[in-house]
Design a protein around this motif. Structure first.
Motif, PDB file in Angstrom:
ATOM      1  N   HIS A  41       2.858  14.703 -13.492  1.00 29.58           N
ATOM      2  CA  HIS A  41       1.776  15.255 -14.315  1.00 29.58           C
ATOM      3  C   HIS A  41       1.566  16.738 -14.012  1.00 29.58           C
ATOM      4  O   HIS A  41       1.386  17.554 -14.941  1.00 29.58           O
ATOM      5  CB  HIS A  41       0.490  14.474 -14.052  1.00 29.58           C
ATOM      6  N   LYS A  42       1.626  17.096 -12.726  1.00 30.87           N
ATOM      7  CA  LYS A  42       1.437  18.497 -12.345  1.00 30.87           C
ATOM      8  C   LYS A  42       2.570  19.365 -12.883  1.00 30.87           C
ATOM      9  O   LYS A  42       2.347  20.492 -13.352  1.00 30.87           O
ATOM     10  CB  LYS A  42       1.361  18.610 -10.825  1.00 30.87           C
ATOM     11  N   ALA A  43       3.815  18.842 -12.845  1.00 27.47           N
ATOM     12  CA  ALA A  43       4.948  19.601 -13.366  1.00 27.47           C
ATOM     13  C   ALA A  43       4.800  19.840 -14.869  1.00 27.47           C
ATOM     14  O   ALA A  43       5.083  20.938 -15.366  1.00 27.47           O
ATOM     15  CB  ALA A  43       6.249  18.860 -13.067  1.00 27.47           C
ATOM     16  N   GLU A  44       4.343  18.799 -15.601  1.00 29.08           N
ATOM     17  CA  GLU A  44       4.126  18.960 -17.032  1.00 29.08           C
ATOM     18  C   GLU A  44       3.025  19.973 -17.323  1.00 29.08           C
ATOM     19  O   GLU A  44       3.138  20.809 -18.230  1.00 29.08           O
ATOM     20  CB  GLU A  44       3.774  17.604 -17.653  1.00 29.08           C
ATOM     21  N   THR A  58       0.826  -1.207   0.000  1.00 28.56           N
ATOM     22  CA  THR A  58       0.000   0.000   0.000  1.00 28.56           C
ATOM     23  C   THR A  58       0.857   1.253   0.000  1.00 28.56           C
ATOM     24  O   THR A  58       0.603   2.200  -0.742  1.00 28.56           O
ATOM     25  CB  THR A  58      -0.920  -0.004   1.230  1.00 28.56           C
ATOM     26  N   ALA A  59       1.906   1.263   0.850  1.00 27.96           N
ATOM     27  CA  ALA A  59       2.802   2.423   0.894  1.00 27.96           C
ATOM     28  C   ALA A  59       3.529   2.600  -0.430  1.00 27.96           C
ATOM     29  O   ALA A  59       3.700   3.723  -0.918  1.00 27.96           O
ATOM     30  CB  ALA A  59       3.810   2.256   2.040  1.00 27.96           C
ATOM     31  N   LEU A  60       3.939   1.472  -1.039  1.00 27.16           N
ATOM     32  CA  LEU A  60       4.621   1.537  -2.334  1.00 27.16           C
ATOM     33  C   LEU A  60       3.696   2.110  -3.400  1.00 27.16           C
ATOM     34  O   LEU A  60       4.111   2.954  -4.218  1.00 27.16           O
ATOM     35  CB  LEU A  60       5.085   0.127  -2.732  1.00 27.16           C
ATOM     36  N   ALA A  61       2.441   1.678  -3.383  1.00 25.63           N
ATOM     37  CA  ALA A  61       1.475   2.193  -4.366  1.00 25.63           C
ATOM     38  C   ALA A  61       1.206   3.678  -4.142  1.00 25.63           C
ATOM     39  O   ALA A  61       1.088   4.452  -5.109  1.00 25.63           O
ATOM     40  CB  ALA A  61       0.177   1.394  -4.262  1.00 25.63           C
ATOM     41  N   ASP A  62       1.128   4.100  -2.870  1.00 20.88           N
ATOM     42  CA  ASP A  62       0.900   5.513  -2.575  1.00 20.88           C
ATOM     43  C   ASP A  62       2.055   6.372  -3.079  1.00 20.88           C
ATOM     44  O   ASP A  62       1.840   7.455  -3.649  1.00 20.88           O
ATOM     45  CB  ASP A  62       0.725   5.716  -1.067  1.00 20.88           C
ATOM     46  N   VAL A  63       3.286   5.896  -2.876  1.00 27.35           N
ATOM     47  CA  VAL A  63       4.456   6.652  -3.339  1.00 27.35           C
ATOM     48  C   VAL A  63       4.457   6.749  -4.864  1.00 27.35           C
ATOM     49  O   VAL A  63       4.741   7.806  -5.437  1.00 27.35           O
ATOM     50  CB  VAL A  63       5.759   5.992  -2.829  1.00 27.35           C
ATOM     51  N   GLU A  64       4.133   5.642  -5.543  1.00 22.54           N
ATOM     52  CA  GLU A  64       4.103   5.647  -7.015  1.00 22.54           C
ATOM     53  C   GLU A  64       3.017   6.587  -7.529  1.00 22.54           C
ATOM     54  O   GLU A  64       3.233   7.341  -8.494  1.00 22.54           O
ATOM     55  CB  GLU A  64       3.861   4.224  -7.520  1.00 22.54           C
ATOM     56  N   ASN A  65       1.857   6.555  -6.898  1.00 18.05           N
ATOM     57  CA  ASN A  65       0.777   7.469  -7.310  1.00 18.05           C
ATOM     58  C   ASN A  65       1.165   8.927  -7.096  1.00 18.05           C
ATOM     59  O   ASN A  65       0.881   9.783  -7.936  1.00 18.05           O
ATOM     60  CB  ASN A  65      -0.501   7.156  -6.527  1.00 18.05           C
ATOM     61  N   MET A  66       1.823   9.194  -5.968  1.00 20.14           N
ATOM     62  CA  MET A  66       2.261  10.568  -5.703  1.00 20.14           C
ATOM     63  C   MET A  66       3.292  11.020  -6.734  1.00 20.14           C
ATOM     64  O   MET A  66       3.251  12.158  -7.220  1.00 20.14           O
ATOM     65  CB  MET A  66       2.845  10.648  -4.280  1.00 20.14           C
ATOM     66  N   ARG A  67       4.218  10.114  -7.099  1.00 20.76           N
ATOM     67  CA  ARG A  67       5.235  10.463  -8.096  1.00 20.76           C
ATOM     68  C   ARG A  67       4.586  10.781  -9.443  1.00 20.76           C
ATOM     69  O   ARG A  67       4.939  11.763 -10.105  1.00 20.76           O
ATOM     70  CB  ARG A  67       6.221   9.297  -8.251  1.00 20.76           C
ATOM     71  N   GLN A  68       3.612   9.963  -9.848  1.00 22.24           N
ATOM     72  CA  GLN A  68       2.935  10.203 -11.115  1.00 22.24           C
ATOM     73  C   GLN A  68       2.158  11.515 -11.083  1.00 22.24           C
ATOM     74  O   GLN A  68       2.156  12.268 -12.069  1.00 22.24           O
ATOM     75  CB  GLN A  68       2.000   9.037 -11.434  1.00 22.24           C
TER      76      GLN A  68
END
Length: 383
Positions: free
Chosen positions: A258-261, A244-254
Motif C-alpha cells: 500500500h505504501k509503495a502504491e 501470529t507471526a504469519l499474520a504479522d508478516v502478511e500485514n507488513m506485506r500489505q
C-alpha cells in the motif's frame, strides 16, 4: 486432588491449582476473546481480540480489589496513562490500587472502568482478529458487550491420585485396625494356630504386592498423561506463535504494498504544488485582458490567444499527472475543499454559506486535495 477412598475435602483460596476461577472474556460482536498481544510478559503491552485458543494470554480473573489479572504475566488490566478521555487504549501494568485498574460488569454486559465510567470497546467494531481495544462511552453496540466463559481445562480431572502408603511390617489391615493379639495358649495350640495363620499371611502379603504393582502402573499412567498434557500445551503455544507471526508478516506485506502504491501515485505532489503558482499567473494574465480591451486592440487579442494556448497546454500536462483544476463558483461551501478568505453579502435569491467569489482555483490529485480553493463565502444580509 486425592482420588482414593477416604479423602478429605478442604477449602482453598483461589490459585493456579484451582482453575475454575479463570475465565475467557468473550466479545458478543465476534465471539473472540480478549488477548495479550503475542503473549507478551513485560509491562505496557497492549491488548487485542483473538480467536479462543486456551493459552494463558486469554485467561483472566477478578481479584478481591476489583482488578482483572492476566494468567499470562500476572499483570493487571490498566487504562493507558490513567487517561479519562474516550478513545484511550488499554495495556497491562503491575498491580496497584488506582481507579485505572478497578472494573465492574454492568447489568447489560459492559465492562466498565471505575476511573472514568467508560467501557471496554473494540476499535471501529472490527469483527476480525487482531482488532485492538479502547475505552468509549456506553452506546449499546455489540462491540461493548462481554461475557465470562469459564476455563474448562483438565487440571482437576487429570490430577494424579494420591499414593496409598503400605507398611510392609503389617501383615493384614482390616478397616484401618490391626488384629488383636491372642492370649498365650499351650504350645500345641500355638503350633496349630501358626500353621493356620501362615497361609493367610502369605495370601495377604501377595495381595499387598499386587496392590503395590497396581499403584506403580497408575503412577506411570499419571506421569504419561501429564507429559501428554504438557506437550499439547506446548503445541498450542507454538501454533499460536506461528499463526501470529504469519499474520504479522502478511500485514507488513500489505502495508508495504500500500505504501509503495501511495508513493508512486503521489510522487509528483511536491513538484506539482510548486507549479500551481505558474497556473495562477497564467490565470491572472488572462483575467487582466478583458474582452472590451481585446476588441479595441488587435495586438492585445494576439497576446491573449498566446497566453490562453500556454494555459491550455499547461493544464493538459497537469491532467496527465492526474491533477485536475476545479472552480467552485456558486457551489456550497465545503471546508474540506475550500479555504474561506472573507465573507461578502449574498446576492438576491442566493443562500448564505455559498461560494460568492473565487480568489484562487483549487486542484485535486487523484482523490486528494492538492490545494484548496481560496474563496469568499456569502453571508445573510440583515433586513
Amino acid at each position: 486432588f486425592n482420588q482414593s477412598k477416604g479423602a478429605i475435602a478442604t477449602m482453598l483460596p483461589p490459585s493456579d491449582e484451582c482453575p475454575m476461577n479463570w475465565f475467557f472474556i468473550q466479545s458478543e460482536l465476534n465471539g473472540m476473546c480478549l488477548d495479550v498481544i503475542h503473549g507478551k510478559q513485560e509491562e505496557k503491552c497492549r491488548l487485542w481480540m483473538y480467536g479462543q485458543n486456551g493459552t494463558d494470554a486469554q485467561l483472566w480473573r477478578f481479584d478481591e480489589g476489583g482488578r482483572i489479572e492476566s494468567k499470562c504475566n500476572d499483570l493487571a488490566l490498566d487504562i493507558e496513562g490513567g487517561n479519562t478521555a474516550a478513545g484511550t487504549k488499554l495495556w497491562m501494568f503491575k498491580k496497584n490500587d488506582t481507579p485505572a485498574q478497578k472494573w465492574r460488569f454492568t447489568s447489560t454486559g459492559e465492562l466498565q472502568s471505575e476511573l472514568n465510567g467508560l467501557v471496554l470497546d473494540i476499535i471501529d467494531a472490527n469483527a476480525s482478529q487482531e482488532a485492538p481495544v479502547q475505552m468509549m462511552n456506553i452506546n449499546g453496540n455489540k462491540a461493548q458487550k462481554w461475557k465470562l466463559v469459564p476455563y474448562t481445562g483438565e487440571t482437576l480431572a487429570g490430577a494424579p491420585a494420591a499414593e496409598a502408603k503400605v507398611d510392609p511390617g503389617v501383615a493384614a489391615i482390616v478397616d484401618g485396625k490391626a488384629p488383636k493379639k491372642e492370649e498365650e495358649a499351650p504350645k500345641e495350640e500355638k503350633k496349630e494356630e501358626k500353621k493356620e495363620e501362615e497361609p493367610a499371611a502369605q495370601s495377604e502379603g501377595g495381595e499387598a504386592k499386587e496392590e503395590a504393582k497396581v499403584e506403580t502402573a497408575e503412577d506411570k499412567l499419571a506421569k504419561a498423561e501429564e507429559q501428554i498434557k504438557t506437550l499439547e500445551e506446548e503445541k498450542k503455544e507454538l501454533k499460536h506463535k506461528y499463526l501470529t507471526a504469519l499474520a504479522d508478516v502478511e500485514n507488513m506485506r500489505q502495508r508495504m504494498n500500500h505504501k509503495a502504491e501511495e508513493d508512486k501515485k503521489f510522487a509528483v505532489r511536491s513538484f506539482a504544488k510548486n507549479m500551481l503558482e505558474v497556473a495562477d499567473c497564467l490565470e491572472k494574465a488572462l483575467e487582466a485582458m478583458p474582452e472590451e480591451k481585446r476588441k479595441a486592440d488587435p495586438n492585445l487579442q494576439t497576446v491573449y490567444e498566446g497566453v490562453q494556448m500556454i494555459d491550455t497546454v499547461f493544464l493538459k500536462g497537469l491532467q496527465e499527472a492526474s491533477i485536475k483544476k476545479f472552480v467552485p463558483q456558486g457551489e456550497k461551501f465545503d471546508p474540506n475543499l475550500h479555504n474561506a478568505m472573507f465573507e461578502l453579502p449574498a446576492a438576491e435569491g442566493q443562500e448564505k454559506g455559498m461560494v460568492g467569489h473565487v480568489v484562487k482555483s483549487g486542484y485535486m490529485i487523484y482523490d486528494r486535495v492538492l490545494r484548496p480553493a481560496e474563496v469568499g463565502v456569502t453571508k445573510e444580509v440583515p433586513k
